[in-house]
Design a protein around this motif. Structure first.
Motif, PDB file in Angstrom:
ATOM      1  N   GLY A 192      26.033 -11.057   3.981  1.00 26.96           N
ATOM      2  CA  GLY A 192      27.077 -11.420   3.020  1.00 26.96           C
ATOM      3  C   GLY A 192      27.885 -10.262   2.472  1.00 26.96           C
ATOM      4  O   GLY A 192      28.461 -10.376   1.392  1.00 26.96           O
TER       5      GLY A 192
ATOM      6  N   ILE B 298      35.071 -22.594   7.642  1.00 26.72           N
ATOM      7  CA  ILE B 298      34.501 -22.396   6.301  1.00 26.72           C
ATOM      8  C   ILE B 298      34.972 -23.562   5.421  1.00 26.72           C
ATOM      9  O   ILE B 298      36.176 -23.800   5.319  1.00 26.72           O
TER      10      ILE B 298
ATOM     11  N   LYS C 166      29.964 -14.423  15.691  1.00 24.78           N
ATOM     12  CA  LYS C 166      28.726 -14.920  15.066  1.00 24.78           C
ATOM     13  C   LYS C 166      28.818 -16.395  14.708  1.00 24.78           C
ATOM     14  O   LYS C 166      27.862 -17.151  14.850  1.00 24.78           O
ATOM     15  N   TYR C 167      29.992 -16.771  14.231  1.00 23.92           N
ATOM     16  CA  TYR C 167      30.105 -18.134  13.704  1.00 23.92           C
ATOM     17  C   TYR C 167      30.815 -19.103  14.663  1.00 23.92           C
ATOM     18  O   TYR C 167      31.439 -20.053  14.246  1.00 23.92           O
TER      19      TYR C 167
ATOM     20  N   VAL D  49      27.917 -18.707   3.061  1.00 18.60           N
ATOM     21  CA  VAL D  49      28.068 -20.163   2.970  1.00 18.60           C
ATOM     22  C   VAL D  49      26.673 -20.767   3.161  1.00 18.60           C
ATOM     23  O   VAL D  49      25.966 -20.392   4.095  1.00 18.60           O
TER      24      VAL D  49
HETATM   25  P1  ADP Z   1      27.676 -12.247   6.823  1.00 14.80           P
HETATM   26  O1  ADP Z   1      28.418 -12.639   8.063  1.00 14.80           O
HETATM   27  O2  ADP Z   1      26.890 -11.025   6.992  1.00 14.80           O
HETATM   28  O3  ADP Z   1      26.886 -13.359   6.256  1.00 14.80           O
HETATM   29  P2  ADP Z   1      30.282 -11.901   5.645  1.00 14.80           P
HETATM   30  O4  ADP Z   1      30.678 -11.312   4.335  1.00 14.80           O
HETATM   31  O5  ADP Z   1      30.877 -11.317   6.839  1.00 14.80           O
HETATM   32  O6  ADP Z   1      28.723 -11.883   5.677  1.00 14.80           O
HETATM   33  O7  ADP Z   1      30.662 -13.417   5.603  1.00 14.80           O
HETATM   34  C1  ADP Z   1      30.324 -14.185   4.486  1.00 14.80           C
HETATM   35  C2  ADP Z   1      30.121 -15.644   4.875  1.00 14.80           C
HETATM   36  O8  ADP Z   1      31.344 -16.210   5.290  1.00 14.80           O
HETATM   37  C3  ADP Z   1      29.214 -15.809   6.075  1.00 14.80           C
HETATM   38  O9  ADP Z   1      27.866 -15.924   5.673  1.00 14.80           O
HETATM   39  C4  ADP Z   1      29.725 -17.073   6.742  1.00 14.80           C
HETATM   40  O10 ADP Z   1      29.071 -18.182   6.148  1.00 14.80           O
HETATM   41  C5  ADP Z   1      31.176 -17.117   6.362  1.00 14.80           C
HETATM   42  N1  ADP Z   1      32.040 -16.650   7.464  1.00 14.80           N
HETATM   43  C6  ADP Z   1      32.582 -15.445   7.629  1.00 14.80           C
HETATM   44  N2  ADP Z   1      33.364 -15.406   8.712  1.00 14.80           N
HETATM   45  C7  ADP Z   1      33.327 -16.637   9.283  1.00 14.80           C
HETATM   46  C8  ADP Z   1      33.952 -17.234  10.422  1.00 14.80           C
HETATM   47  N3  ADP Z   1      34.750 -16.548  11.242  1.00 14.80           N
HETATM   48  N4  ADP Z   1      33.684 -18.514  10.671  1.00 14.80           N
HETATM   49  C9  ADP Z   1      32.873 -19.244   9.859  1.00 14.80           C
HETATM   50  N5  ADP Z   1      32.269 -18.738   8.766  1.00 14.80           N
HETATM   51  C10 ADP Z   1      32.492 -17.444   8.455  1.00 14.80           C
END
Ligand code: ADP
Length: 477
Positions: free
Chosen positions: A441, A414, A384-385, A429
Motif C-alpha cells: 500500500g 478500483i 499485479k492487478y 483496496v
Molecule cells: P500495493 O500495490 O502495494 O498494495 P499501491 O499503493 O501501489 O500498493 O496500491 C494501492 C492499492 O490500490 C492496491 O492495494 C490495489 O488495491 C489498488 N490498485 C493500485 N493499482 C491498481 C490497478 N492498476 N488496478 C487495480 N487496483 C489497483
C-alpha cells in the motif's frame, strides 16, 4: 464500555423521568393547596368587610341604640344593644358585659361606645362569621347581616391576585385562569374549592386551570434537562471517539502485519533474482550479449530495491534537493525505457503494451530516477492487478502548459469509493472478491508524493470495459 455508557444514559433518563413525575406531583399538590389558602384568605377579607359593615350599623344611632348600666350584683358595666325601631313589639336586644372593660358606667360615653363596637364586632361577630352563621343579637342587626352575608360572593379579581401571590411563594409563575370554560385553554385543572361564606348550606365553587404541567416541568427543569443531554452527548462523543481510536489501532496492527508479510515477499523476489543471475554469471561462460542481459536484470532488480527503500523511507532522498536543480527529462524517452524494462518482469503471462506518443516533444523539469520509478510503479500495478492477459496502453499528450501521461490497464479496476483513498499511505483496496495480490500500500502514495514535488498531480478513473486509467500531469517546459 457499551454497557457502561448505556447504563449511564439509562440512569440519566430514568432519573429525569422520576424527576418529571415528582415535579408533576409537587405541581399538582402546590396548586391545589395554594388555591385552598387563597380562597381562605379571600373569605377572611370578606369577613372583614362584613365586620366593617356591622361596625357602621352599630355606630348608626338611627339603627341601633347602645346603652349601659351597672349590674349591682357583680358590680360591672352591662351594655345593652337594641334596635332603635324594633321589628316586633317586645323583641329583646342583647345585654352583656365585657371582661376587659373596667370602668363602671351608668351612662354610655363615646369612648365606651367605641370600645364596645370595636370589641363586639371584631371578636364576637367575626367569630360567628368564621363559623358560618349569623347570630341575631338584635332582630334588625341579624336581618341586615343575613342579607349581606347571603349576598356576599367571591371576588374573582381579588382571588386571582391572592392566588398568584400564593403560587409565587411556592415558586410557581405559570399563568392560570380561574374557572376556565374550555379544557383547551387550560388542560390541567385543580380541585374545586367552595368559596361561599356558608359552606354547609351554599355552594360557589372555583377552580384554577393551568397550561399542561409538562410545559411547567420543561421550564423549571430546563437547565437540568439540558445538562443531562449535554452529558449524554459528551459521553457518546467520547465513546465514539474511543471506539474509533480502538478500531483504527486495530486496523493499524492488521496493516503492520500485512506490511511485514508483504515486505518480506517484496524484498525476497528481487534479492533472489539478483542472487540467481549473479550465480549464473559466475558459474557459466556466457556470450557478451547474454552477460549484458543478465547485468540488465541485476540493474533492474537493484533499481527496484532502491525504489522500494525510497518508498519505505517515505520520502525520496533524491527529491530532497529542489526539483529546479534537477535535470530536464524527456517523457517520451522515459516511457520507452519503462516499456523496455517491462521485458525483465517475469510475469509468465502474455503482456501487450501499446504506446501512443503525443507527437510533440514533452519535456519536464525533474528527477529522472523518481519519475522512472513512478512509471515503473504504475506498470507494476497494472501487471499485479490484472488477472489474465495484460493489455497496457500508455499515452502522452501536451495540454497547454501541462504534459499528461495516461497509463490504462484492463485489470480488476478500483471501486469508485476507493479511488481517492488508494493514494493514501498503506491503503489497499479490501480484498473481498479480489484475488490475493502481494503489496504494502505504499506505491501509489509514493507516486503522488513524487508528482506533487514536481508540481504535478495524479488521478484514477475506471477504464472501459474493465480496468483503471491513471492520468498524470506535470508542468511542461
Ligand atoms: P500495493 O500495490 O502495494 O498494495 P499501491 O499503493 O501501489 O500498493 O496500491 C494501492 C492499492 O490500490 C492496491 O492495494 C490495489 O488495491 C489498488 N490498485 C493500485 N493499482 C491498481 C490497478 N492498476 N488496478 C487495480 N487496483 C489497483
Amino acid at each position: 464500555m457499551t454497557g457502561c455508557v448505556g447504563g449511564i444514559i439509562g440512569l440519566q433518563l430514568f432519573w429525569n423521568y422520576q424527576n418529571y413525575e415528582r415535579t408533576k406531583a409537587t405541581f399538582s399538590h402546590d396548586t391545589n393547596e395554594s388555591l385552598s389558602r387563597a380562597v381562605g384568605r379571600e373569605r377572611a377579607e370578606r369577613h372583614g368587610l362584613l365586620v366593617g359593615q356591622v361596625k357602621r350599623w352599630l355606630a348608626d344611632t338611627s339603627f341601633i341604640r347602645i346603652t349601659c348600666d351597672i349590674n349591682p350584683r357583680y358590680n360591672v358595666t352591662v351594655f345593652h344593644i337594641n334596635d332603635r325601631y324594633p321589628k316586633f313589639k317586645g323583641s329583646l336586644g342583647e345585654s352583656f358585659s365585657l371582661e376587659n372593660f373596667k370602668p363602671k358606667l351608668k351612662q354610655i360615653t363615646p369612648e365606651a361606645k367605641r370600645f364596645l363596637i370595636e370589641h363586639f364586632a371584631e371578636k364576637t361577630v367575626r367569630a360567628d362569621l368564621q363559623k358560618g352563621y349569623i347570630y341575631y343579637y338584635t332582630q334588625r342587626l341579624g336581618d341586615s347581616l343575613t342579607v349581606a352575608f347571603r349576598k356576599s360572593r367571591v371576588r374573582l379579581y381579588r382571588l386571582q391576585a391572592i392566588y398568584q401571590s400564593e403560587l409565587a411563594a411556592k415558586g410557581i409563575q405559570t399563568p392560570f385562569r380561574l374557572n376556565p370554560t374550555s379544557p383547551e385553554e387550560a388542560p390541567f385543572l385543580t380541585r374545586s374549592v367552595n368559596t361561599t361564606l356558608r359552606p354547609l348550606t351554599d355552594n360557589q365553587f372555583v377552580r384554577a386551570g393551568f397550561e399542561s404541567p409538562d410545559a411547567y416541568f420543561l421550564r423549571t427543569m430546563r437547565w437540568l434537562i439540558l445538562s443531562t443531554f449535554g452529558l449524554i452527548l459528551v459521553s457518546l462523543i467520547c465513546f465514539g471517539y474511543t471506539v474509533k481510536t480502538l478500531l483504527s489501532q486495530h486496523k493499524l496492527v492488521a496493516l503492520k502485519d500485512d506490511f511485514i508479510n508483504n515486505m518480506t515477499h517484496e524484498l525476497n523476489t528481487p534479492l533472489t533474482s539478483i542472487q540467481i543471475t549473479a550465480e549464473a554469471l559466475k558459474t557459466f561462460d556466457h556470450s557478451p550479449q547474454t552477460q549484458r542481459e543478465y547485468l540488465d536484470i541485476i540493474t533492474y532488480q537493484t533499481g527496484k530495491l532502491i525504489d522500494l527503500a525510497a518508498q519505505i523511507l517515505g520520502a525520496n532522498r533524491q527529491l530532497n534537493k529542489s526539483v529546479d536543480k534537477c535535470g530536464v527529462v524527456d517523457l517520451d524517452e522515459l516511457v520507452q525505457k519503462a516499456i523496455r524494462e517491462l521485458s525483465h518482469r517475469m510475469t509468465g503471462r502474455p503482456v501487450q503494451v501499446s504506446y501512443h506518443p503525443g507527437g510533440v516533444p514533452l519535456r519536464v523539469q525533474g528527477d529522472e530516477l523518481s519519475l522512472a520509478n513512478v512509471l515503473g510503479n504504475l506498470i507494476d500495478n497494472a501487471l499485479k492487478y490484472t488477472l489474465d492477459e495484460v493489455s497496457i496502453r500508455i499515452e502522452t499528450t501536451a495540454r497547454d502548459r501541462q504534459a499528461e501521461i495516461v497509463v490504462a490497464d484492463n485489470g480488476i479496476g478500483i471501486p469508485a469509493e476507493y479511488r481517492k483513498r488508494v493514494f493514501e499511505p498503506f491503503f489497499r483496496v479490501p480484498k473481498g472478491s479480489q484475488h490475493d495480490v502481494k503489496g504494502y500500500g505504499l506505491g501509489l502514495s509514493y507516486v503522488r508524493q513524487v508528482l506533487q514535488r514536481h508540481g504535478g498531480s495524479i488521478r484514477v478513473e475506471a477504464n472501459q470495459p474493465a480496468g483503471s486509467v491513471f492520468t498524470l500531469t506535470l508542468p511542461r517546459l
